[in-house]
Design a protein around this motif. Sequence first.
Motif, PDB file in Angstrom:
ATOM      1  N   ARG A  54       0.870  -1.185   0.000  1.00 16.04           N
ATOM      2  CA  ARG A  54       0.000   0.000   0.000  1.00 16.04           C
ATOM      3  C   ARG A  54       0.896   1.220   0.000  1.00 16.04           C
ATOM      4  NH1 ARG A  54      -0.651   2.510   4.435  1.00 16.04           N
ATOM      5  NH2 ARG A  54      -0.455   0.653   5.655  1.00 16.04           N
ATOM      6  N   VAL A  55       0.645   2.136  -0.927  1.00 18.66           N
ATOM      7  CA  VAL A  55       1.460   3.336  -1.069  1.00 18.66           C
ATOM      8  C   VAL A  55       0.559   4.559  -0.971  1.00 18.66           C
ATOM      9  CG1 VAL A  55       3.009   4.616  -2.604  1.00 18.66           C
ATOM     10  CG2 VAL A  55       3.055   2.117  -2.602  1.00 18.66           C
ATOM     11  N   GLU A  56       0.924   5.500  -0.109  1.00 20.40           N
ATOM     12  CA  GLU A  56       0.227   6.782  -0.077  1.00 20.40           C
ATOM     13  C   GLU A  56       0.896   7.651  -1.135  1.00 20.40           C
ATOM     14  OE1 GLU A  56       0.055  10.551   2.810  1.00 20.40           O
ATOM     15  OE2 GLU A  56      -0.587   8.688   3.774  1.00 20.40           O
ATOM     16  N   ALA A  57       0.200   7.836  -2.264  1.00 20.85           N
ATOM     17  CA  ALA A  57       0.796   8.529  -3.406  1.00 20.85           C
ATOM     18  C   ALA A  57       0.764  10.040  -3.242  1.00 20.85           C
ATOM     19  CB  ALA A  57       0.105   8.124  -4.700  1.00 20.85           C
ATOM     20  N   THR A  58      -0.350  10.563  -2.728  1.00 20.90           N
ATOM     21  CA  THR A  58      -0.461  12.007  -2.553  1.00 20.90           C
ATOM     22  C   THR A  58      -1.281  12.319  -1.314  1.00 20.90           C
ATOM     23  OG1 THR A  58      -2.476  12.239  -3.884  1.00 20.90           O
ATOM     24  CG2 THR A  58      -0.397  12.467  -5.056  1.00 20.90           C
ATOM     25  N   SER A  59      -1.062  13.499  -0.805  1.00 24.39           N
ATOM     26  CA  SER A  59      -1.849  14.032   0.303  1.00 24.39           C
ATOM     27  C   SER A  59      -2.153  15.470  -0.065  1.00 24.39           C
ATOM     28  CB  SER A  59      -1.044  13.951   1.601  1.00 24.39           C
ATOM     29  OG  SER A  59      -1.811  14.408   2.672  1.00 24.39           O
ATOM     30  N   GLY A  60      -3.435  15.833  -0.042  1.00 22.69           N
ATOM     31  CA  GLY A  60      -3.830  17.146  -0.532  1.00 22.69           C
ATOM     32  C   GLY A  60      -4.361  18.057   0.538  1.00 22.69           C
ATOM     33  N   THR A  61      -5.238  18.923   0.115  1.00 22.25           N
ATOM     34  CA  THR A  61      -5.874  19.886   1.003  1.00 22.25           C
ATOM     35  C   THR A  61      -7.189  19.300   1.490  1.00 22.25           C
ATOM     36  OG1 THR A  61      -7.101  20.944  -0.786  1.00 22.25           O
ATOM     37  CG2 THR A  61      -4.869  21.769  -0.362  1.00 22.25           C
ATOM     38  N   ALA A  62      -7.997  20.107   2.107  1.00 23.60           N
ATOM     39  CA  ALA A  62      -9.300  19.647   2.589  1.00 23.60           C
ATOM     40  C   ALA A  62     -10.251  19.319   1.449  1.00 23.60           C
ATOM     41  CB  ALA A  62      -9.923  20.696   3.500  1.00 23.60           C
ATOM     42  N   THR A  63      -9.983  19.842   0.259  1.00 18.64           N
ATOM     43  CA  THR A  63     -10.913  19.624  -0.849  1.00 18.64           C
ATOM     44  C   THR A  63     -10.279  19.052  -2.104  1.00 18.64           C
ATOM     45  OG1 THR A  63     -10.575  21.898  -1.594  1.00 18.64           O
ATOM     46  CG2 THR A  63     -12.447  21.485  -0.114  1.00 18.64           C
ATOM     47  N   ALA A  64      -8.962  18.845  -2.125  1.00 24.58           N
ATOM     48  CA  ALA A  64      -8.338  18.368  -3.358  1.00 24.58           C
ATOM     49  C   ALA A  64      -7.103  17.543  -3.078  1.00 24.58           C
ATOM     50  CB  ALA A  64      -7.957  19.554  -4.241  1.00 24.58           C
ATOM     51  N   SER A  65      -6.876  16.572  -3.937  1.00 28.59           N
ATOM     52  CA  SER A  65      -5.661  15.769  -3.902  1.00 28.59           C
ATOM     53  C   SER A  65      -5.230  15.578  -5.345  1.00 28.59           C
ATOM     54  CB  SER A  65      -5.936  14.412  -3.254  1.00 28.59           C
ATOM     55  OG  SER A  65      -4.782  13.617  -3.313  1.00 28.59           O
ATOM     56  N   LEU A  66      -4.110  16.114  -5.708  1.00 29.65           N
ATOM     57  CA  LEU A  66      -3.640  15.992  -7.070  1.00 29.65           C
ATOM     58  C   LEU A  66      -3.012  14.620  -7.270  1.00 29.65           C
ATOM     59  CD1 LEU A  66      -1.969  19.487  -7.488  1.00 29.65           C
ATOM     60  CD2 LEU A  66      -4.234  18.766  -8.255  1.00 29.65           C
ATOM     61  N   ALA A  67      -3.378  13.969  -8.338  1.00 28.78           N
ATOM     62  CA  ALA A  67      -2.815  12.660  -8.656  1.00 28.78           C
ATOM     63  C   ALA A  67      -2.416  12.652 -10.109  1.00 28.78           C
ATOM     64  CB  ALA A  67      -3.831  11.566  -8.375  1.00 28.78           C
ATOM     65  N   HIS A  68      -1.161  12.432 -10.349  1.00 28.32           N
ATOM     66  CA  HIS A  68      -0.662  12.310 -11.707  1.00 28.32           C
ATOM     67  C   HIS A  68      -0.339  10.840 -11.939  1.00 28.32           C
ATOM     68  CE1 HIS A  68       2.023  12.656 -15.153  1.00 28.32           C
ATOM     69  NE2 HIS A  68       1.399  13.802 -15.387  1.00 28.32           N
TER      70      HIS A  68
END
Length: 146
Positions: A54-68
Amino acid sequence: MEVARRVLGQQAGEAPLLNRADLIAAYLRPYAQGLTVEKLWVLCLNPKHRLIKRVEATSGTATASLAHPREVFREAIRLAASAVAVAHNHPSGDPTPSSADIQVTRQLRDAARTVEIELVDHVILGRAEADPAARGWFSFRLAGML
């Protein structure tokens, strides 16, 4: 909460089978519960859809998480995973996908085809009481969007 997450992450035994949205949601619920920001996880899977990592790829704000796609498939390629399942949480509790979620899922679907790694599903985690369908999660595969 963090101690509980770490204990769950260290439990021994056979790697979990993660071939359906309900199994993916149940596996990730302890990690997503109580978070106030969006996080995106990549579940790297073997040919039988059992968890490799299991990999945590991104961590965003309260309303968005950018994933490329680059961040999503980096570890899967390194681990020679046959498949991946992607999931992220909605801190609001409503797992209904946003237009950005739909766009990212299309990019991930196309990238998965390019690198020849199966995209099992993209699951959005929420809470049953905030979910119009009362499940507490949304599956792009079950919705016919993959």
